[in-house]
Design a protein around this motif. Sequence first.
Motif, mmCIF file in Angstrom:
data_model
loop_
_atom_site.group_PDB
_atom_site.id
_atom_site.type_symbol
_atom_site.label_atom_id
_atom_site.label_comp_id
_atom_site.label_asym_id
_atom_site.label_seq_id
_atom_site.Cartn_x
_atom_site.Cartn_y
_atom_site.Cartn_z
ATOM 1 N N ARG A 10 35.229 50.006 -36.450
ATOM 2 C CA ARG A 10 35.615 49.013 -35.775
ATOM 3 C C ARG A 10 36.397 49.837 -34.503
ATOM 4 O O ARG A 10 36.263 49.161 -32.952
ATOM 5 N N ALA A 11 36.783 51.170 -34.399
ATOM 6 C CA ALA A 11 37.388 51.906 -32.786
ATOM 7 C C ALA A 11 35.906 52.235 -31.970
ATOM 8 O O ALA A 11 35.966 51.467 -30.747
ATOM 9 N N GLU A 12 34.593 51.776 -32.229
ATOM 10 C CA GLU A 12 33.580 51.551 -31.551
ATOM 11 C C GLU A 12 33.713 50.406 -31.140
ATOM 12 O O GLU A 12 33.213 50.070 -30.058
ATOM 13 N N THR A 15 35.679 49.753 -28.432
ATOM 14 C CA THR A 15 35.343 49.648 -27.542
ATOM 15 C C THR A 15 34.441 49.605 -26.312
ATOM 16 O O THR A 15 34.605 48.964 -24.693
ATOM 17 N N ASP A 16 33.259 48.825 -27.380
ATOM 18 C CA ASP A 16 32.421 48.067 -26.297
ATOM 19 C C ASP A 16 33.014 46.996 -26.324
ATOM 20 O O ASP A 16 32.615 46.319 -24.539
ATOM 21 N N ASP A 17 33.673 45.835 -26.871
ATOM 22 C CA ASP A 17 34.483 44.969 -26.090
ATOM 23 C C ASP A 17 35.187 45.266 -25.109
ATOM 24 O O ASP A 17 34.996 44.553 -23.971
ATOM 25 N N ALA A 18 36.047 46.082 -24.625
ATOM 26 C CA ALA A 18 36.103 46.809 -23.517
ATOM 27 C C ALA A 18 36.144 47.158 -22.700
ATOM 28 O O ALA A 18 36.049 46.391 -21.338
ATOM 29 N N ASP A 19 34.710 47.627 -22.610
ATOM 30 C CA ASP A 19 33.513 47.820 -21.852
ATOM 31 C C ASP A 19 33.162 46.518 -21.110
ATOM 32 O O ASP A 19 33.115 46.689 -19.805
ATOM 33 N N ALA A 20 33.009 45.231 -22.300
ATOM 34 C CA ALA A 20 31.953 44.359 -21.825
ATOM 35 C C ALA A 20 33.156 43.107 -21.085
ATOM 36 O O ALA A 20 32.353 42.681 -20.235
ATOM 37 N N GLU A 21 34.709 43.381 -21.679
ATOM 38 C CA GLU A 21 35.257 42.804 -20.357
ATOM 39 C C GLU A 21 35.845 43.765 -19.495
ATOM 40 O O GLU A 21 36.646 42.763 -18.478
ATOM 41 N N SER A 22 35.076 44.722 -18.782
ATOM 42 C CA SER A 22 35.912 45.202 -17.790
ATOM 43 C C SER A 22 36.102 44.163 -16.174
ATOM 44 O O SER A 22 36.470 44.893 -16.056
ATOM 45 N N GLY A 23 34.578 43.292 -16.960
ATOM 46 C CA GLY A 23 34.428 43.458 -15.135
ATOM 47 C C GLY A 23 34.263 43.718 -14.489
ATOM 48 O O GLY A 23 33.611 43.498 -12.896
ATOM 49 N N GLN A 24 33.360 44.852 -14.101
ATOM 50 C CA GLN A 24 32.849 46.096 -13.516
ATOM 51 C C GLN A 24 31.661 45.461 -13.814
ATOM 52 O O GLN A 24 30.568 45.221 -14.348
ATOM 53 N N GLU A 53 27.538 60.031 -36.623
ATOM 54 C CA GLU A 53 26.522 60.678 -37.654
ATOM 55 C C GLU A 53 25.361 60.746 -36.579
ATOM 56 O O GLU A 53 24.807 61.583 -36.917
ATOM 57 N N PHE A 54 24.950 59.296 -36.103
ATOM 58 C CA PHE A 54 23.556 58.730 -35.366
ATOM 59 C C PHE A 54 23.919 60.127 -33.682
ATOM 60 O O PHE A 54 22.903 60.922 -34.121
ATOM 61 N N GLY A 55 24.507 60.480 -33.161
ATOM 62 C CA GLY A 55 24.900 61.079 -32.779
ATOM 63 C C GLY A 55 24.840 62.853 -32.865
ATOM 64 O O GLY A 55 24.008 63.673 -32.009
ATOM 65 N N ARG A 56 25.302 62.779 -33.874
ATOM 66 C CA ARG A 56 25.345 64.666 -34.442
ATOM 67 C C ARG A 56 23.521 65.180 -34.798
ATOM 68 O O ARG A 56 23.012 65.951 -34.639
ATOM 69 N N ARG A 57 23.057 63.444 -35.321
ATOM 70 C CA ARG A 57 21.624 63.808 -36.026
ATOM 71 C C ARG A 57 20.658 63.762 -34.473
ATOM 72 O O ARG A 57 19.411 64.774 -34.401
ATOM 73 N N MET A 58 21.164 63.591 -33.444
ATOM 74 C CA MET A 58 20.432 63.769 -32.079
ATOM 75 C C MET A 58 20.510 64.397 -31.327
ATOM 76 O O MET A 58 20.307 64.978 -30.514
ATOM 77 N N GLY A 59 22.158 65.278 -31.479
ATOM 78 C CA GLY A 59 21.932 66.281 -31.059
ATOM 79 C C GLY A 59 23.071 65.887 -29.403
ATOM 80 O O GLY A 59 22.927 66.850 -28.719
ATOM 81 N N TYR A 60 23.314 64.928 -29.238
ATOM 82 C CA TYR A 60 24.528 64.555 -28.444
ATOM 83 C C TYR A 60 26.171 64.006 -29.147
ATOM 84 O O TYR A 60 26.126 63.845 -30.067
ATOM 85 N N SER A 61 26.821 63.940 -28.541
ATOM 86 C CA SER A 61 28.546 63.949 -28.838
ATOM 87 C C SER A 61 27.916 62.146 -29.089
ATOM 88 O O SER A 61 27.496 61.077 -28.346
ATOM 89 N N ALA A 62 29.149 61.568 -30.032
ATOM 90 C CA ALA A 62 29.404 59.769 -29.943
ATOM 91 C C ALA A 62 29.352 59.347 -28.595
ATOM 92 O O ALA A 62 29.396 58.049 -28.348
ATOM 93 N N SER A 63 30.009 60.261 -27.352
ATOM 94 C CA SER A 63 30.858 59.859 -26.805
ATOM 95 C C SER A 63 29.589 58.907 -25.571
ATOM 96 O O SER A 63 29.395 58.133 -24.759
ATOM 97 N N THR A 64 28.624 60.114 -25.834
ATOM 98 C CA THR A 64 27.140 59.704 -24.898
ATOM 99 C C THR A 64 26.818 58.686 -25.171
ATOM 100 O O THR A 64 25.869 58.040 -24.955
ATOM 101 N N ILE A 65 26.446 58.822 -26.974
ATOM 102 C CA ILE A 65 25.094 57.929 -27.377
ATOM 103 C C ILE A 65 26.712 56.069 -26.941
ATOM 104 O O ILE A 65 26.161 55.583 -27.117
ATOM 105 N N ALA A 66 27.500 56.120 -27.353
ATOM 106 C CA ALA A 66 28.310 55.310 -26.435
ATOM 107 C C ALA A 66 28.228 54.991 -25.386
ATOM 108 O O ALA A 66 27.468 53.460 -25.218
ATOM 109 N N ALA A 67 28.099 55.575 -24.234
ATOM 110 C CA ALA A 67 27.655 55.615 -22.856
ATOM 111 C C ALA A 67 25.958 54.417 -22.873
ATOM 112 O O ALA A 67 25.557 53.424 -21.984
ATOM 113 N N TYR A 68 25.266 55.151 -23.767
ATOM 114 C CA TYR A 68 24.235 55.079 -23.981
ATOM 115 C C TYR A 68 23.917 53.209 -24.587
ATOM 116 O O TYR A 68 22.954 52.291 -24.127
ATOM 117 N N GLU A 69 24.296 52.736 -25.356
ATOM 118 C CA GLU A 69 24.663 51.691 -25.713
ATOM 119 C C GLU A 69 25.746 50.854 -25.049
ATOM 120 O O GLU A 69 24.659 49.622 -25.505
#
Length: 290
Positions: A10-12, A15-24, A53-69
């Motif tokens: 739910r947290a992630e 975060t996606d919803d907030a990004d989508a509604e940023s209007g940028q 978990e995906f970030g851990r397996r890929m060798g990236y932080s969760a925040s980086t995965i979020a930025a990609y997604e």
Amino acid sequence: MSDKLRQPDRAEESTDDADAESGQPPEPGMGVVRVFGRQLKRFRLRAGIERAEFGRRMGYSASTIAAYEQGRRVPTSRFIDLADELLDADGVLQEMKEEVAQAQYPAFFRDAAGLEAKAVGLHVYANQVVPGLLQTEDYARAVFQMMRPPLDDATMEQRVAGRLARQDIFAQCPLMTFVIDESVLKRPIGGRGVLRGQLEQLLLVGQRRMVEIQLMPLDREVNAGLAGPFTLIETAEGRRIAYVEVQNVSRVHTERAAVRGLETKYSSLRAQALTPQESVAYVEKLLREP
């Protein structure tokens, strides 16, 4: 890979919803990155893997995965290959790799980057900074740090990664020549240590059989390159295309008259410059100076 599908975190999701509604508004050319991000997230959720978990397996932080997604950062080709395999995406993510890679570059350079990547010959004249294809990571970062208006950190790192990725061309391009004004090698961009590393890089790259680097001395009474830097690109079809850039305004010339004029300039520059052997000796001399 987990056999049991997990519910989205739910947290992630918030975060996606907030990004989508940023209007940028998205940066021009970043639409494909957003599409890739949505596909990446879809395959991750289908696999039942939470973002951390995906970030851990890929060798990236969760925040980086979020930025990609969320399409806020451009993933590397290596990331895309690994993600496609880990998520069992059956090549869907990899199919977007070339288009995603183009988004690493500023909008004004994307057309030229695509041509450059497929070139069978490149000829570059530079009188402001070391050509991007020859830059070290530290030198490239120093160049982008001086941009005005300033680039934000994420954009700057994206541009550095894109510039270094362009250097993969050394593994495929049969012939590359460079003419560099002497003033470029005396301009301590990033500091003396960064410049020294860059000079060492020139010697290293210049050892490649398909690369020739020449320097244009400041004491030459003739110089055909006073109008500024440019690049000549040879295609597999036998065409020659010219790329000219100044103040982030660029133009790709395909018309024969314009290209012929720059070909003439480049021929003169090579004749006026030091030979490749003399240029190596000059760089070695600079490195011996305190």
